[in-house]
Design a protein around this motif. Sequence first.
Motif, PDB file in Angstrom:
ATOM      1  N   ARG A 114      -0.861  12.560 -11.314  1.00 34.12           N
ATOM      2  CA  ARG A 114      -0.404  11.108 -10.880  1.00 34.12           C
ATOM      3  C   ARG A 114       0.699  11.206  -9.822  1.00 34.12           C
ATOM      4  O   ARG A 114       1.260  10.026  -9.371  1.00 34.12           O
ATOM      5  CB  ARG A 114       0.175  10.460 -12.201  1.00 34.12           C
ATOM      6  N   HIS A 117       0.059   8.109  -7.231  1.00 37.93           N
ATOM      7  CA  HIS A 117       0.585   6.701  -7.799  1.00 37.93           C
ATOM      8  C   HIS A 117       2.003   6.809  -7.790  1.00 37.93           C
ATOM      9  O   HIS A 117       2.594   5.952  -7.354  1.00 37.93           O
ATOM     10  CB  HIS A 117      -0.027   6.666  -9.158  1.00 37.93           C
ATOM     11  N   GLU A 120       3.240   6.144  -3.937  1.00 38.66           N
ATOM     12  CA  GLU A 120       3.129   4.720  -3.805  1.00 38.66           C
ATOM     13  C   GLU A 120       4.037   3.934  -4.456  1.00 38.66           C
ATOM     14  O   GLU A 120       4.545   2.934  -3.735  1.00 38.66           O
ATOM     15  CB  GLU A 120       1.453   4.351  -4.038  1.00 38.66           C
ATOM     16  N   TRP A 121       4.358   4.176  -5.828  1.00 40.38           N
ATOM     17  CA  TRP A 121       5.277   3.440  -6.498  1.00 40.38           C
ATOM     18  C   TRP A 121       6.755   3.684  -6.011  1.00 40.38           C
ATOM     19  O   TRP A 121       7.632   2.767  -5.806  1.00 40.38           O
ATOM     20  CB  TRP A 121       5.300   4.163  -7.933  1.00 40.38           C
TER      21      TRP A 121
END
Length: 250
Positions: A114, A117, A120-121
């Motif tokens: 992850r 992700h 990007e978060w």
Amino acid sequence: MKLVSWNVNGLRAAVRKGFLDYFHEVDADIFAVQEIKLQEGQIDLELEGYEKYWNYAEKKGYAGTAVFTKQTPIKVTYGMNGDSHPEGRIITLEFENYYFVTVYVPNSQRTLARLPHRLEWEDEFFDYIHRLDQDKSVILCGDMNVAHETIDVRNDKTNHGNSGFTKEEREKMSRLLDNGFIDTLRHFHPDRDDIFTWWSYMKTVRERNIGWRIDYFIVSERLQDQLIDSDAHTTVMGSDHCPIYMEIDL
């Protein structure tokens, strides 16, 4: 003003393990919790004198955040950019002179599956915090799921590249702190290498203080002169994390 943040790793479980004793003893003006792992109606928490704000994850028994405050906020928002986010990771309380934000940053997972992700978060969150900071000062707290420096991990050499201690995750924290924000614990304890906030449940790990510091109070630089104290209540049990606290003159 006293502020507390705690990843409780399941609020119902924490309540069974003495959460309320600590809550009443510490008597915080604002008390934030992460990883509540419950849905609306699954807990009846009587906290006299406090307003309660919840951001539940859509997935049952997963993530989620809450804030308990003695002072009524002007406005409360959930998530970023008008998007509530299905994992319930952010609550923002707007007060007259500052924003209070609690966050539970996504974990990159042991296999780093992850991590894309997560990164990007992080970019979206960085932009969000800076937009708030342009309006008024920000107090940010929660489980950031990263040990920023080598002194924030007991066994840093063997953990390089692991989830929560990758170069990419640490750089995201550095970016935040290099752009107008202060890690308040390091403001008061710049060289302490024995303050951790999370320990594995493996036997004797916590007793031997083999931990990570992944929970933070971070504030806008312009609040620096108003800081009074920031530390961790490392002896408080009830979760694999311990509570952290900050005192500030607002």
